[in-house]
Design an enzyme around this catalytic site. Structure first.
Site, short mmCIF file in Angstrom:
data_model
loop_
_atom_site.label_atom_id
_atom_site.label_comp_id
_atom_site.label_asym_id
_atom_site.label_seq_id
_atom_site.Cartn_x
_atom_site.Cartn_y
_atom_site.Cartn_z
N TYR A 109 0.87 -1.18 0.00
CA TYR A 109 0.00 0.00 0.00
C TYR A 109 0.91 1.23 0.00
O TYR A 109 1.40 1.66 1.03
CB TYR A 109 -0.92 -0.02 1.23
CG TYR A 109 -1.80 1.19 1.41
CD1 TYR A 109 -2.36 1.84 0.31
CD2 TYR A 109 -2.10 1.67 2.68
CE1 TYR A 109 -3.18 2.94 0.48
CE2 TYR A 109 -2.93 2.76 2.86
CZ TYR A 109 -3.46 3.40 1.76
OH TYR A 109 -4.28 4.50 1.93
N ASP A 151 -2.36 -1.25 -3.87
CA ASP A 151 -2.73 0.12 -4.18
C ASP A 151 -1.44 0.91 -4.30
O ASP A 151 -0.80 1.23 -3.31
CB ASP A 151 -3.62 0.67 -3.06
CG ASP A 151 -4.00 2.13 -3.28
OD1 ASP A 151 -3.61 2.71 -4.32
OD2 ASP A 151 -4.68 2.70 -2.40
N HIS A 254 -12.21 1.90 -3.86
CA HIS A 254 -11.45 1.09 -4.81
C HIS A 254 -12.25 -0.17 -5.15
O HIS A 254 -13.11 -0.60 -4.38
CB HIS A 254 -10.12 0.64 -4.20
CG HIS A 254 -9.18 1.75 -3.90
ND1 HIS A 254 -8.05 2.02 -4.65
CD2 HIS A 254 -9.17 2.67 -2.90
CE1 HIS A 254 -7.40 3.04 -4.13
NE2 HIS A 254 -8.06 3.46 -3.07
#
EC number: 3.1.11.2
Length: 263
Positions: A109, A151, A254
């Site tokens: 992330y 991400d 998302h």
């Protein structure tokens, strides 16, 4: 076939019912989650056990960030990085032991980077670039077949955003971030599976802001990615982004990515 999914869930405890619905409909063997927003001790282990995800690796913190990989396939913990040396939980890796034995799965992330694309004015932006630089040095030393997912908070291509020109000075699509992400890609020769299966200018956004009426304006960005080592690409057979989840009640901003591998 082994099906691997990645999803910034934006609070796993808040959206555990959505996770359950997603895995019921798509049946991933392995699910990589970002922004779980919880400590490991408070992670919904029982719910995932019920869903069949017996194997779990969690790198979490209270209220912010955090990553977790849950699996129906046995794995062993492989890596846990703190790329900023500040205690933020943003990277965890596992090695599959069952089907796909030996595959390394790194779940990351990357920081969003704040609102101003200037490290002098906005330290968060500098932290994001430094995070990418440290990952780049790490990637250059990888010697085993690896899948890097998560991400990334960067939309690298012009067609990865709804309006390239309008977003050139907006964090997530600035040239300096795109260049930093390109260096990370080149350090290991990663293959971007999203664009391998959906070549430019094909639409495959993965994020829409809560601030806009996303279904009407479609102001999306492709911030989530699955990158494969070159030797792994031939085993990737299908890749999709599950946009329907963004239409669910109180969704994550998302949507999940899913890749199927012949392993």
């Amino acid at each position: 076939m082994v099906k691997i999914a990645s999803w910034n869930i934006n609070s796993v405890r808040l959206r555990i019912d959505q996770v359950a619905r997603f895995v019921d409909e798509h049946e991933p063997d392995v699910l990589c989650l970002q922004e779980i927003k919880t400590l490991e001790k408070n992670f919904p282990h029982e719910a995932f056990e019920t869903l069949g995800y017996t194997y779990r690796a969690v790198h979490g913190q209270k209220g912010y960030h955090g990553v977790a990989t849950v699996s129906r396939i046995p794995f062993r913990d492989f890596s846990k990085h703190d790329w900023q040396d500040n205690g933020e939980a943003r990277h965890i890796g596992v090695e599959l032991l069952g089907r796909g034995q030996g595959l390394i799965l790194e779940n990351v992330y990357i920081p969003a980077g704040g609102d101003v694309p200037d490290r002098q004015v906005n330290p968060k932006f500098g932290q994001k670039l430094d995070f990418l630089d440290r990952m780049t040095r790490w990637a250059g030393e990888i010697e085993r077949p690896t899948l890097l997912v998560g991400d990334f908070n960067v939309a690298p291509l012009e067609c990865d955003v709804y309006d390239h020109r309008a977003l050139l000075k907006v964090v997530s699509h600035t040239p300096i971030e795109v260049e930093a992400l390109s260096r990370l890609r080149d350090a290991h020769g990663w293959v971007d599976l999203g664009r391998h299966f959906i070549p430019p200018p094909g639409r495959n956004y993965s994020w829409w802001s809560y601030r806009s009426y996303w279904r009407q304006k479609d102001h999306g960005r492709r911030l989530d990615h699955m990158w494969a080592s070159p030797e792994l690409v031939a085993q990737a057979k299908a890749h999709t982004f599950v946009e329907d989840t963004r239409r669910w009640e109180k969704p994550s901003d998302h949507v999940p990515l899913v890749t199927e591998f012949d392993l």
